[in-house]
Design a protein around this motif. Structure first.
Motif: not given
Length: 258
Positions: A169-172, A176-183
């Motif tokens: 996810l960080e590539v696009a 960013l960071g350590n919080r991200f969406r997991v749908p």
């Protein structure tokens, strides 16, 4: 209803610009690839097994997954496509698709004909090299994932899955960071890592109790990422791309029209 993203910044541009500074005519070619926007709702098929392969598709927004169905009715998630990734490169040499791809969330796909890729090789050689290199990093990441499934216990499998998802996810620039969406539901996470939903639930509860993650659906926050990476011997396939062999960008006045 799915909304189009006419004025949004291209995730594919963001993804590729992480590795090289794109020339204006290279951005124009990508815009041509993304011109034909087709909104798709969650759960809708992108391709079915046996469909003819007519080209590639840019996933302009949303998530999609490659699924395999067993004879016993169980599903496996073989790959996750994220915003800015190109669907169909693995099938470019085949006349028909081998797996079903469905939208994991609402999103937009941009079909691009196979014949439209020819100018990429002749007029945009650096962009072609970049797409090949990014595809190779994707394959390395898939190999790491396969090795994880074959050699790690349940806890490490789930840790590795979340670490790799965060890195991709960080590539696009969409995680960013350590919080991200997991749908994904716990059942779907299990389909991706080879665990039952009961085991996924057990592991997540253990991680939360140990203060290693926070979960506010659909967002996850990794609180102990450094130790997780050591524990799983995690290798981020996307941090180091060799661009030394790329040809110099050609100067093209206008992108080809298809």
């Amino acid at each position: 209803m799915v909304k189009t993203s006419e004025n949004s910044i291209s995730c594919l541009v963001s993804r590729l610009a992480r590795f090289v500074e794109l020339e204006e005519h290279e951005r124009a070619f990508i815009a041509e690839m993304e011109k034909d926007e087709r909104p798709l709702a969650k759960g809708r098929p992108v391709t079915s097994v046996g469909d003819p392969t007519k080209g590639v598709m840019v996933l302009k927004s949303g998530w999609a997954v490659v699924k395999a169905e067993g004879k016993d009715g169980r599903s496996q998630i073989l790959r996750i496509y994220l915003p800015g990734e190109v669907i169909g490169l693995a099938e470019i040499g085949s006349t028909h698709t081998s797996h079903r791809i469905v939208m994991q969330t609402d999103g937009i796909i941009c079909p691009f004909p196979r014949k439209g890729l020819a100018p990429l090789l002749t007029d945009y050689p650096r962009l072609a090299a970049l797409l090949i290199a990014v595809g190779s990093l994707d394959q390395i990441a898939l190999r790491h994932h396969a090795a994880c499934l074959g050699s790690m216990d349940a806890s490490r499998k789930l840790k590795f899955f979340l670490l790799q998802l965060r890195a991709r996810l960080e590539v696009a620039n969409v995680g960013l960071g350590n919080r991200f969406r997991v749908p994904f539901s716990q059942v779907e996470i299990g389909q991706a890592v080879g665990l039952t939903s009961i085991y996924v639930n057990k592991m997540l509860r253990a991680f939360i109790a140990a203060g290693e993650i926070e979960v506010e659906r659909p967002y996850f926050r990794l609180l102990d990422r450094d130790n997780w990476e050591k524990d799983t011997e995690f290798v981020d396939a996307f941090v180091d791309m060799d661009t030394s062999w790329f040809p110099e960008p050609t100067k093209v006045a206008n992108p080809a029209q298809f």
